[in-house]
Design a protein around this motif. Structure first.
Motif, short mmCIF file in Angstrom:
data_model
loop_
_atom_site.label_atom_id
_atom_site.label_comp_id
_atom_site.label_asym_id
_atom_site.label_seq_id
_atom_site.Cartn_x
_atom_site.Cartn_y
_atom_site.Cartn_z
N ALA A 195 0.90 -0.91 0.46
CA ALA A 195 0.29 0.13 0.12
C ALA A 195 0.97 1.32 0.17
CB ALA A 195 -0.94 -0.08 1.09
N ASP A 196 0.42 1.68 -1.09
CA ASP A 196 1.71 3.53 -1.36
C ASP A 196 3.12 2.77 -1.17
OD1 ASP A 196 -0.37 4.75 -1.78
OD2 ASP A 196 -0.17 5.28 -0.14
N ASP A 197 3.98 3.47 -0.02
CA ASP A 197 5.14 2.91 0.88
C ASP A 197 5.74 2.37 1.36
OD1 ASP A 197 6.50 4.76 -1.45
OD2 ASP A 197 6.65 6.15 -0.24
N GLN A 198 4.19 1.20 2.31
CA GLN A 198 4.19 0.66 2.95
C GLN A 198 4.67 -1.14 2.19
OE1 GLN A 198 3.36 0.84 7.14
NE2 GLN A 198 2.48 2.79 6.35
N VAL A 199 5.41 -2.60 2.73
CA VAL A 199 4.41 -3.73 2.53
C VAL A 199 4.51 -4.71 3.29
CG1 VAL A 199 7.19 -3.91 0.76
CG2 VAL A 199 5.18 -4.85 0.36
N LEU A 200 3.65 -4.99 3.39
CA LEU A 200 3.70 -6.51 4.20
C LEU A 200 4.39 -7.68 3.28
CD1 LEU A 200 0.13 -6.46 6.45
CD2 LEU A 200 3.22 -5.60 7.19
N VAL A 201 5.63 -8.25 4.02
CA VAL A 201 6.22 -8.74 3.48
C VAL A 201 5.97 -10.43 3.82
CG1 VAL A 201 8.16 -10.59 2.00
CG2 VAL A 201 7.76 -8.06 2.32
N ASN A 202 5.49 -11.66 3.66
CA ASN A 202 4.96 -13.25 3.97
C ASN A 202 5.86 -14.22 3.00
OD1 ASN A 202 1.98 -15.55 3.73
ND2 ASN A 202 4.55 -15.64 5.38
N ALA A 203 7.53 -14.34 3.75
CA ALA A 203 7.93 -14.83 3.17
C ALA A 203 7.70 -16.90 3.13
CB ALA A 203 9.05 -14.74 4.49
#
Length: 246
Positions: A195-203
């Protein structure tokens, strides 16, 4: 200040600005800045260049070693979770709801979002109506990589069914202006929720379902950082994905 080491290596190997740019997927002007102005590319690009030239990355750009040594933890890391199951769905929903410019979702299925938050499609429609560009890529249930993931997770055909279910959930959005929906068959190493300049990364961890794998929350800090690495990864997958017809 010129990068004399890079200039010498390129000259000895017959490399031009254009040829090295082609090998690293950048503009020739970027290579010119590396050579003539001593600019340091982002690490992922520097790795490509060093591999193409057959050189050590830190010999070409010592600043990359210094930057890594000086910073054990990336300033882009906002939070780290042991597993996705530790995050309430409200974290994902709140992140997407706050987007103004871009939402990117790259998953195989992630049906937990629709199951826990049935208004997800409405939220995405609202964001698109406000001018937010939305791109969603879900797994192609018929791809070999999806089937392989099912075998690795010992989940059998379950992941293929989840991919089909995810597509059913998202398909009503295929005709919505500002929203693009595609399917991909890549070997997915991380699920991404940007979302815009944030990200949730699920490895993704071999043999572990995504809900049991770690998640890190990143906020873009500097060009070429971790956030940009994952953003570039999304774009690369997106280019290979197939549009879903409304």
């Amino acid at each position: 200040m010129q990068n004399e080491r890079l200039r010498a290596v390129m000259a000895s190997g017959g490399w031009t600005h254009a040829s090295l740019a082609g090998a690293t997927d950048v503009d020739p002007k970027s290579v010119e800045r590396w050579v003539n102005l001593g600019r340091t590319p982002r690490r992922a690009t520097a790795l490509k260049a060093a591999e193409a030239l057959g050189e050590d990355i830190h010999a070409l750009w010592p600043a990359l070693r210094q930057a890594r040594a000086a910073r054990a933890v990336s300033p882009e890391l906002m939070a780290l979770y042991d597993q996705r199951a530790d995050l309430p769905v409200s974290v994902f929903v709140g992140l997407l709801a706050a987007a103004h410019e871009r939402i990117d979702v790259l998953v195989y299925a992630a049906v937990f979002l629709h199951e826990a938050y049935p208004r997800l499609n409405d939220l995405l429609r609202e964001r698109a109506a406000e001018g937010c560009a939305v791109r969603i890529a879900v797994g192609d249930a018929d791809s070999e990589n999806v089937r392989q993931r099912g075998r690795e997770e010992k989940f059998g055909h379950g992941i293929e069914s989840r991919c089909r279910l995810a597509l059913l959930h998202y398909r009503p959005l295929a005709s919505v202006p500002g929203i693009e929906l595609r399917t991909h068959g890549t070997a997915l190493y991380n699920s991404l929720y940007r979302a815009d300049d944030q990200v949730l990364v699920n490895a993704h961890v071999w043999g572990v379902n995504a809900y049991g794998a770690p998640v890190w929350h990143l906020r873009r800090h500097d060009p070429g950082g971790m956030f940009d690495t994952y953003a570039d990864s999304f774009n690369a997958v997106w280019e290979t994905a197939r549009p879903v017809e409304a």
